[in-house]
Design an enzyme around this catalytic site. Structure first.
Site, PDB file in Angstrom:
ATOM      1  N   HIS A  99      -0.992  -1.184   7.138  1.00 37.25           N
ATOM      2  CA  HIS A  99      -1.874  -0.864   8.267  1.00 37.25           C
ATOM      3  C   HIS A  99      -2.590  -2.163   8.649  1.00 37.25           C
ATOM      4  O   HIS A  99      -2.829  -3.013   7.778  1.00 37.25           O
ATOM      5  CB  HIS A  99      -3.005   0.087   7.888  1.00 37.25           C
ATOM      6  CG  HIS A  99      -2.621   1.401   7.285  1.00 37.25           C
ATOM      7  ND1 HIS A  99      -2.283   1.558   5.968  1.00 37.25           N
ATOM      8  CD2 HIS A  99      -2.616   2.652   7.817  1.00 37.25           C
ATOM      9  CE1 HIS A  99      -2.056   2.840   5.714  1.00 37.25           C
ATOM     10  NE2 HIS A  99      -2.245   3.534   6.818  1.00 37.25           N
ATOM     11  N   ASP A 102      -5.395  -3.053   6.303  1.00 36.78           N
ATOM     12  CA  ASP A 102      -5.083  -3.502   4.936  1.00 36.78           C
ATOM     13  C   ASP A 102      -4.968  -5.012   4.867  1.00 36.78           C
ATOM     14  O   ASP A 102      -5.141  -5.602   3.805  1.00 36.78           O
ATOM     15  CB  ASP A 102      -3.705  -2.983   4.464  1.00 36.78           C
ATOM     16  CG  ASP A 102      -3.524  -1.506   4.661  1.00 36.78           C
ATOM     17  OD1 ASP A 102      -4.525  -0.779   4.606  1.00 36.78           O
ATOM     18  OD2 ASP A 102      -2.365  -1.079   4.882  1.00 36.78           O
TER      19      ASP A 102
HETATM   20  C1  XLS Z   1      -2.387   9.398   3.776  1.00 35.80           C
HETATM   21  C2  XLS Z   1      -1.147   8.904   4.326  1.00 35.80           C
HETATM   22  C3  XLS Z   1      -1.145   7.440   4.721  1.00 35.80           C
HETATM   23  C4  XLS Z   1       0.005   7.151   5.623  1.00 35.80           C
HETATM   24  C5  XLS Z   1      -0.101   5.902   6.423  1.00 35.80           C
HETATM   25  O1  XLS Z   1      -2.449  10.472   3.174  1.00 35.80           O
HETATM   26  O2  XLS Z   1      -0.124   9.163   3.420  1.00 35.80           O
HETATM   27  O3  XLS Z   1      -1.122   6.628   3.579  1.00 35.80           O
HETATM   28  O4  XLS Z   1       1.200   7.109   4.913  1.00 35.80           O
HETATM   29  O5  XLS Z   1      -1.189   5.928   7.264  1.00 35.80           O
END
Ligand code: XLS
Ligand code: NI
Ligand code: NI
Length: 435
Positions: A99, A102
């Site tokens: 993301h 991150d």
């Molecule tokens: C959260 C989600 C997140 C997505 C990406 O529960 O799994 O990690 O995979 O935004």
């Protein structure tokens, strides 16, 4: 080499006899499974957020991990990237996912955040010239910052919609520039806490507009990856709109997006929705929208999205069976959307969590391939529907007869169906014989 992973060697395949903890027992990238390299089947990806950004907090306590790259400057972001790419190399993983939040510090305003993301994108691009690791998917974090507390696309405030749309554009640009193979949308706050303040009809229109904007932009910039929506039924919202595969498909159909968008299915989210993972995979495959997977596991007692590393081979086998049966991944892959437990402080924990997960998936893939190749299960399944091969049955399915004609037939042919065994236990025994 960074200080953090000092002394940890590249993980190699050593087979089941090895006593070396830092080795693969089942994952052998070049081993051929059903005519394809194991690496190309599984297409493993490391999730940047869990492995490099997550501080180890829970609702009762904050940070437990101390990573040298924790901090909100660009220097920290680069140090984090150095550690991340080093781990990709130690593991030999072909992909990673991230993301925006991150990988770059949040700026004072939109423009500064955008600049930070661009700088880090270029830093990644330079690293990727020598690394074998590619980008499986990028995504926008539209759920952590307080501005998103009432949703991103589905926010009552159009300025939040606009901010979110602009952020998605930046993340799609970054993903495109890095040669990403997919772009993911997980609607973390696209849902509601209470219906008392929520107009869910309007919010669906807003969500659809956003997805159309994403698809239009994808075509405009010539991004050839797949757009993926990730279903989840609740958490953090009490009710999330992208509840499960069936709900997402209904939404895509309703807004004419079913040929443009596929799903990224997460193991733990399937469980939260009251399904099995293989149910979600089989359904997506039957609807033609199986895209990619987020692999992890939930604690079955807790009822939360605990995002643990996968280690249950019999469960994973049924999942990879569905994936193989559907023809395997095209642009998708197996993303470790999984995090360490907060007491697992050491760099070794981070490496070995991935090693164990990769081995569990590899073992499951091999068992699933053996079961598919053998064909017994599929033959038994097909046999169960054999009656439908008859002419009359096919015509009935095609809609040739109305209820009256069917009634006449039942009377004239004196139909009197006898129940037959579903053979569940025998099939379960058969499945276990491949493990
Ligand atoms: C959260 C989600 C997140 C997505 C990406 O529960 O799994 O990690 O995979 O935004
Ligand atoms: Ni996920
Ligand atoms: Ni999740």
């Amino acid at each position: 080499m960074t200080e953090f992973f000092k002394g940890i060697q590249k993980i190699a395949f050593e087979g089941t006899e090895t006593e070396n903890e830092f080795a693969f027992r089942h994952y052998s990238a070049d081993e051929m499974v059903m005519g394809k390299r194991m690496e190309d089947h599984l297409r493993f990806a490391v999730a940047y957020w869990h492995s490099f950004a997550w501080p180890g907090g829970d609702p009762f306590g904050g940070q437990t991990f101390q990573r040298p790259w924790f901090g909100d400057t660009m220097d920290h972001a680069r140090m984090k990237a150095d550690a991340a790419f080093e781990m990709f190399d130690i593991l030999g993983v072909p992909f990673f996912c991230f993301h925006d939040a991150d990988v770059r510090p949040e700026g004072a305003d939109f423009a500064e955040s955008a600049r930070n993301l661009e700088e880090i994108t270029d830093y990644f691009a330079a690293k990727m010239e020598t690394s074998k690791t590619r980008l499986l998917w990028g995504t926008a974090n539209l759920f952590t910052h307080r501005r998103f507390m009432a949703g991103a696309a589905t926010n009552p405030d159009p300025d939040v919609f606009a901010w979110s749309a602009a952020t998605i554009k930046l993340c799609m640009d970054a993903t495109h520039k890095l040669g990403g193979q997919n772009y993911v949308l997980w609607g973390g706050r696209e849902g509601y806490q209470t219906l008392l303040n929520t107009d869910l009809g309007r919010e669906a229109e807003q969500a659809a507009r956003m997805l159309h904007l994403v698809v239009d932009y994808k075509h405009k910039i010539g991004f050839e990856g797949t757009i993926l929506v990730e279903p989840k039924p609740q958490e953090p919202s009490k009710h999330q709109y992208d509840y499960d595969v069936a709900t997402v498909y209904g939404f895509l159909k309703r807004f004419g997006l079913e040929d443009e968008v596929k799903v990224n299915i997460e193991q733990g989210h399937a469980i939260l929705a009251g399904h099995s993972f293989e149910h979600e995979l089989a359904l997506a495959a039957s609807l033609g929208i199986l895209g990619s997977i987020d692999i992890n596991r939930n604690d079955y007692q807790s009822g939360w999205d605990t995002d643990q590393f996968p280690n249950n081979v019999p469960e994973l086998m049924l999942a990879f069976y569905e994936i193989l049966k559907a023809g395997g991944f095209s642009t998708g892959g197996t993303n470790f959307d999984a995090k360490l437990r907060r007491q697992s402080l050491d760099p070794e924990d981070l490496i070995l969590a991935h090693v164990g997960g990769m081995d569990a998936c590899a073992r499951a893939l091999k068992a699933a391939a053996a079961m598919l190749k053998d064909g017994k299960l599929e033959r038994l399944r097909a046999e169960r529907y054999a009656g439908w091969r008859g002419n009359r049955a096919q015509e009935m399915l095609a809609g040739r007869y109305g209820l009256e004609e069917i009634e006449t037939h039942v009377r004239e042919a004196a139909i009197n169906p006898e129940p037959v065994s579903g053979r569940q236990e025998r099939l379960e025994n058969l499945v276990n014989s491949y493990l």
